[in-house]
Design an enzyme around this catalytic site. Structure first.
Site, PDB file in Angstrom:
ATOM      1  N   LYS A  29       0.928  -1.177  -0.001  1.00  0.00           N
ATOM      2  CA  LYS A  29       0.300  -0.143   0.159  1.00  0.00           C
ATOM      3  C   LYS A  29       0.748   1.171  -0.229  1.00  0.00           C
ATOM      4  CE  LYS A  29       0.475  -1.962   4.179  1.00  0.00           C
ATOM      5  NZ  LYS A  29       0.254  -3.078   5.013  1.00  0.00           N
ATOM      6  N   GLU A  38      -5.812  -6.297  -3.696  1.00  0.00           N
ATOM      7  CA  GLU A  38      -6.571  -6.608  -2.158  1.00  0.00           C
ATOM      8  C   GLU A  38      -5.648  -6.749  -1.008  1.00  0.00           C
ATOM      9  OE1 GLU A  38     -10.064  -7.906  -2.746  1.00  0.00           O
ATOM     10  OE2 GLU A  38      -9.607  -6.815  -0.746  1.00  0.00           O
ATOM     11  N   GLY A  89      -5.817  -6.767   5.074  1.00  0.00           N
ATOM     12  CA  GLY A  89      -5.323  -7.812   5.006  1.00  0.00           C
ATOM     13  C   GLY A  89      -6.575  -8.464   4.218  1.00  0.00           C
ATOM     14  N   ILE A 139      -9.706  -9.163   4.322  1.00  0.00           N
ATOM     15  CA  ILE A 139     -10.738  -9.235   3.936  1.00  0.00           C
ATOM     16  C   ILE A 139     -10.814  -8.740   2.400  1.00  0.00           C
ATOM     17  CG2 ILE A 139     -12.498  -6.839   4.960  1.00  0.00           C
ATOM     18  CD1 ILE A 139     -11.192  -6.591   7.561  1.00  0.00           C
ATOM     19  N   LYS A 171      -3.872   3.792   2.816  1.00  0.00           N
ATOM     20  CA  LYS A 171      -4.858   2.708   2.553  1.00  0.00           C
ATOM     21  C   LYS A 171      -6.184   3.677   2.569  1.00  0.00           C
ATOM     22  CE  LYS A 171      -3.009  -1.472   5.465  1.00  0.00           C
ATOM     23  NZ  LYS A 171      -3.310  -1.601   6.913  1.00  0.00           N
ATOM     24  N   GLY A 206      -0.732 -10.010   9.544  1.00  0.00           N
ATOM     25  CA  GLY A 206      -0.111 -11.212   9.664  1.00  0.00           C
ATOM     26  C   GLY A 206      -0.256 -11.789   8.869  1.00  0.00           C
TER      27      GLY A 206
HETATM   28  P1  NDP Z   1       8.921  -8.365   5.548  1.00  0.00           P
HETATM   29  O1  NDP Z   1       9.736  -7.378   5.750  1.00  0.00           O
HETATM   30  O2  NDP Z   1       8.282  -9.105   7.108  1.00  0.00           O
HETATM   31  O3  NDP Z   1       9.672  -8.957   4.548  1.00  0.00           O
HETATM   32  C1  NDP Z   1       9.855  -8.545   3.294  1.00  0.00           C
HETATM   33  C2  NDP Z   1      10.975  -9.296   2.449  1.00  0.00           C
HETATM   34  O4  NDP Z   1      11.304  -8.564   1.137  1.00  0.00           O
HETATM   35  C3  NDP Z   1      11.623 -10.145   3.213  1.00  0.00           C
HETATM   36  O5  NDP Z   1      12.227 -11.330   2.529  1.00  0.00           O
HETATM   37  C4  NDP Z   1      12.648  -9.559   2.614  1.00  0.00           C
HETATM   38  O6  NDP Z   1      14.533 -10.298   2.281  1.00  0.00           O
HETATM   39  C5  NDP Z   1      12.290  -9.592   0.934  1.00  0.00           C
HETATM   40  N1  NDP Z   1      13.447  -7.907   1.037  1.00  0.00           N
HETATM   41  C6  NDP Z   1      13.214  -6.614   1.306  1.00  0.00           C
HETATM   42  N2  NDP Z   1      14.021  -5.245   0.186  1.00  0.00           N
HETATM   43  C7  NDP Z   1      14.581  -6.681  -0.754  1.00  0.00           C
HETATM   44  C8  NDP Z   1      15.203  -6.448  -1.825  1.00  0.00           C
HETATM   45  N3  NDP Z   1      15.940  -5.353  -1.385  1.00  0.00           N
HETATM   46  N4  NDP Z   1      15.884  -7.056  -2.397  1.00  0.00           N
HETATM   47  C9  NDP Z   1      14.817  -8.266  -2.784  1.00  0.00           C
HETATM   48  N5  NDP Z   1      13.763  -8.891  -1.140  1.00  0.00           N
HETATM   49  C10 NDP Z   1      13.771  -8.201  -0.675  1.00  0.00           C
HETATM   50  O7  NDP Z   1       7.382  -8.059   5.547  1.00  0.00           O
HETATM   51  P2  NDP Z   1       6.126  -8.314   5.126  1.00  0.00           P
HETATM   52  O8  NDP Z   1       6.022 -10.099   4.477  1.00  0.00           O
HETATM   53  O9  NDP Z   1       4.874  -7.964   6.429  1.00  0.00           O
HETATM   54  O10 NDP Z   1       5.172  -7.382   4.101  1.00  0.00           O
HETATM   55  C11 NDP Z   1       5.133  -7.423   2.737  1.00  0.00           C
HETATM   56  C12 NDP Z   1       4.549  -6.351   2.142  1.00  0.00           C
HETATM   57  O11 NDP Z   1       2.924  -7.441   2.474  1.00  0.00           O
HETATM   58  C13 NDP Z   1       5.241  -4.893   2.801  1.00  0.00           C
HETATM   59  O12 NDP Z   1       4.032  -4.697   1.464  1.00  0.00           O
HETATM   60  C14 NDP Z   1       3.600  -4.755   3.548  1.00  0.00           C
HETATM   61  O13 NDP Z   1       2.917  -3.433   4.079  1.00  0.00           O
HETATM   62  C15 NDP Z   1       2.626  -5.733   3.539  1.00  0.00           C
HETATM   63  N6  NDP Z   1       1.958  -6.292   4.058  1.00  0.00           N
HETATM   64  C16 NDP Z   1       2.106  -6.697   5.089  1.00  0.00           C
HETATM   65  C17 NDP Z   1       1.162  -7.836   5.840  1.00  0.00           C
HETATM   66  C18 NDP Z   1       1.632  -8.337   6.895  1.00  0.00           C
HETATM   67  O14 NDP Z   1       0.870  -8.266   8.567  1.00  0.00           O
HETATM   68  N7  NDP Z   1       2.302  -8.175   7.630  1.00  0.00           N
HETATM   69  C19 NDP Z   1      -0.799  -6.904   5.885  1.00  0.00           C
HETATM   70  C20 NDP Z   1      -0.981  -6.506   4.484  1.00  0.00           C
HETATM   71  C21 NDP Z   1       0.145  -5.572   3.484  1.00  0.00           C
HETATM   72  P3  NDP Z   1      14.478 -10.864   3.751  1.00  0.00           P
HETATM   73  O15 NDP Z   1      13.730 -11.873   3.970  1.00  0.00           O
HETATM   74  O16 NDP Z   1      16.380 -11.354   2.865  1.00  0.00           O
HETATM   75  O17 NDP Z   1      15.090  -9.227   4.620  1.00  0.00           O
HETATM   76  N1  HSE Z   2       0.739  -3.088   9.349  1.00  0.00           N
HETATM   77  C1  HSE Z   2       0.054  -3.131   8.941  1.00  0.00           C
HETATM   78  C2  HSE Z   2      -1.289  -3.045   9.825  1.00  0.00           C
HETATM   79  C3  HSE Z   2      -0.395  -4.957   7.910  1.00  0.00           C
HETATM   80  O1  HSE Z   2      -0.954  -3.009  11.334  1.00  0.00           O
HETATM   81  O2  HSE Z   2      -2.259  -3.820   9.822  1.00  0.00           O
HETATM   82  C4  HSE Z   2      -1.422  -4.692   7.505  1.00  0.00           C
HETATM   83  O3  HSE Z   2      -1.608  -3.958   6.851  1.00  0.00           O
END
Ligand code: NDP
Ligand code: HSE
Length: 456
Positions: free
Chosen positions: A119, A143, A148, A150, A219, A325
């Site tokens: 986002k 989505e 998340g 929803i 969002k 999550g």
């Molecule tokens: P994390 O920080 O847990 O994971 C990010 C991943 O991306 C890691 O595996 C990291 O690699 C990799 N990464 C980051 N930068 C690079 C780069 N330059 N090159 C290659 N790989 C890279 O993030 P989340 O999973 O929490 O979130 C991912 C996305 O989803 C975000 O946009 C977030 O806003 C969105 N989101 C997250 C939610 C949540 O509940 N967590 C809910 C809704 C949306 P490495 O493992 O090696 O560090």
């Molecule tokens: N950090 C965000 C939250 C993840 O707490 O809602 C979901 O976008």
């Protein structure tokens, strides 16, 4: 009588089952769950998508980091560009602006559709990315970027596309809802509740984006863009986070039968333009808000999210579920993956850009709402009437007033009193002038809080 035409099956499905190569960018909280689902549920997904979804590789930053042992090591790469170039469908779950933005552009320019949960990037560069996807006959689906698990993007974009949405109001950040809920129900300190939200994987890598309201604002911009069919950027959203919410605010809200929630509010409003003509515009804001405890959004606990949509014909709709999550967010990502794959297989990608007009963005001045104002004053004769007179001077009507007196002998003139006013709907300007004049009264020790109230 019309003869029934049989649609020819897409060429891809006539021979061997089609294979779509899926590139996964990121294997953190969400990406690791997406990888698991792609590997574990491949047969069911193939049946629903009309093609086998082959996980072609997983790009990460650090190849040496510890990973889920179920994920084959040979899938991991630190060459995200090469992985994108090899894919039919790209799932971006790295987060942040770069290199996510360049990789998404790289994918759509070669005609590969993209699914993302990013986002922050979409609120900053969405219109340019959507345009590029459409120009290249690729899809960009998101989505998971709002609330998340929803389903809210597709209902607004598709199910309600024949209606006129007038207001969207929601709890769209799990971290802040978790923190406020913990503070409300267990009396937890802000820092402890935040640390737990981080441990549970709700918070962004930098939790400032959560607690300062920037994540909810991104969002809100996306929801407003889709709901009102007009571009709304992050900087169009008036944003205030929860770092200023104190334990006293929470306790005072509780005393008054209210609860504090961080709400994202997007609404169509009218404002007087030049020559007195009314102008319709969009107003989008995120701020801590007091809600009556019986309001449906007050019941949204923990990291859950909920979004209210008000539409002219549909009336009020409410969407509720896990807003953050790994597994819940992966569910939304996979929904986009399967539906995108279906359209790719059919050779008919949908349009991403839905902004069909340009509404003016109206500031918070165009909005009226109720306010709660907390004051500390000396417990002395005449104080209340002086304060009430200021409200009246600015045309701000008081709905309720409560006072709590601290001191051994109430009414003796020695103690202090805490006053809490809730107003009827007032404009931001009238309220700001009222508060400024109240602060200057010699009988007011301090203004302890100013919070907006909805649903009274
Ligand atoms: P994390 O920080 O847990 O994971 C990010 C991943 O991306 C890691 O595996 C990291 O690699 C990799 N990464 C980051 N930068 C690079 C780069 N330059 N090159 C290659 N790989 C890279 O993030 P989340 O999973 O929490 O979130 C991912 C996305 O989803 C975000 O946009 C977030 O806003 C969105 N989101 C997250 C939610 C949540 O509940 N967590 C809910 C809704 C949306 P490495 O493992 O090696 O560090
Ligand atoms: N950090 C965000 C939250 C993840 O707490 O809602 C979901 O976008």
């Amino acid at each position: 009588m019309t003869e029934t035409q049989t649609q020819p099956r897409p060429a891809a499905l006539r021979d061997d089952p089609k294979v779509l190569k899926v590139a996964l960018l990121g294997c953190g909280t969400v990406g690791s769950q997406v990888a698991r689902i792609l590997l574990e549920d491949s047969a069911a997904l193939a049946a629903r998508a009309g093609a086998r979804l082959e996980l072609a590789g997983i790009a990460v930053r650090n190849l040496d980091a510890k990973r889920d042992e179920e994920l084959p090591r040979e899938l991991f790469t630190d060459n995200a560009e090469a992985l994108v170039d090899s894919a039919d469908l790209v799932v971006e779950l790295m987060g942040g602006i770069e290199p996510a933005r360049s990789l998404i552009l790289r994918a759509v320019r070669k005609g590969a559709s993209v699914v993302t949960g990013n986002k922050a990037l979409l609120a900053q560069d969405g219109p340019a990315l959507f345009e590029e996807a459409d120009r290249n006959n690729a899809e960009l689906s998101f989505e998971a970027a709002v609330a998340g698990a929803i389903p809210i993007i597709r209902p607004i974009r598709e199910s309600l596309s024949g209606d006129r949405i007038t207001r969207v109001l929601g709890i769209v950040n799990g971290t802040t809802n978790y923190i406020l809920d913990q503070m409300d129900t267990t009396g937890a300190a802000f820092a402890d509740a935040l640390a737990e939200a981080q441990r549970l994987g709700y918070a962004e890598a930098d939790p400032t984006a959560d607690v300062e309201g920037h994540d909810a604002a991104a969002k809100a911009a996306l929801l407003a863009t889709l709901a009102f069919h007009t571009p709304v950027a992050l900087e169009d959203v008036r944003c205030q986070g929860i770092t200023g919410v104190t334990a006293e605010d929470i306790a005072a809200a509780k005393d008054s039968g209210l609860v504090i929630k961080l709400l994202a509010i997007a609404e169509l409003v009218t404002a007087a333009g030049e020559g007195g003509a009314e102008t319709e515009g969009a107003s989008v804001r995120v701020h801590p808000t007091l809600l009556p405890r019986e309001h449906p959004l007050a019941a949204v606990r923990g990291a859950f999210n909920a979004v209210f949509v008000e539409a002219e014909n549909a009336g009020q709709l409410m969407f509720y579920g896990a807003g953050a999550g790994g597994r819940p967010t992966a569910s939304a990502i996979m929904g986009d993956v399967v539906s995108t794959a279906r359209r790719v297989v059919a050779g008919a990608p949908g349009r991403t850009d839905t902004a069909t007009r340009r509404l003016p963005i109206l500031g918070i001045e165009a909005v009226t709402t109720s306010y709660s104002i907390g004051l500390e004053v000396p417990d002395q004769l005449g104080v209340l009437s002086r304060v009430a007179a200021v409200f009246a001077e600015h045309g701000v009507s008081i709905e309720t007033m409560r006072q709590r007196i601290d001191g051994d002998e109430p009414g003796s003139g020695e103690g202090t009193a805490e006053l809490r006013f809730v107003t009827h709907r007032a404009s931001e300007k009238d309220l700001a002038e009222t508060v400024a004049d109240i602060k200057n009264l010699d009988v007011v020790t301090s203004v302890t809080s100013v919070l907006r109230v909805e649903g009274v």
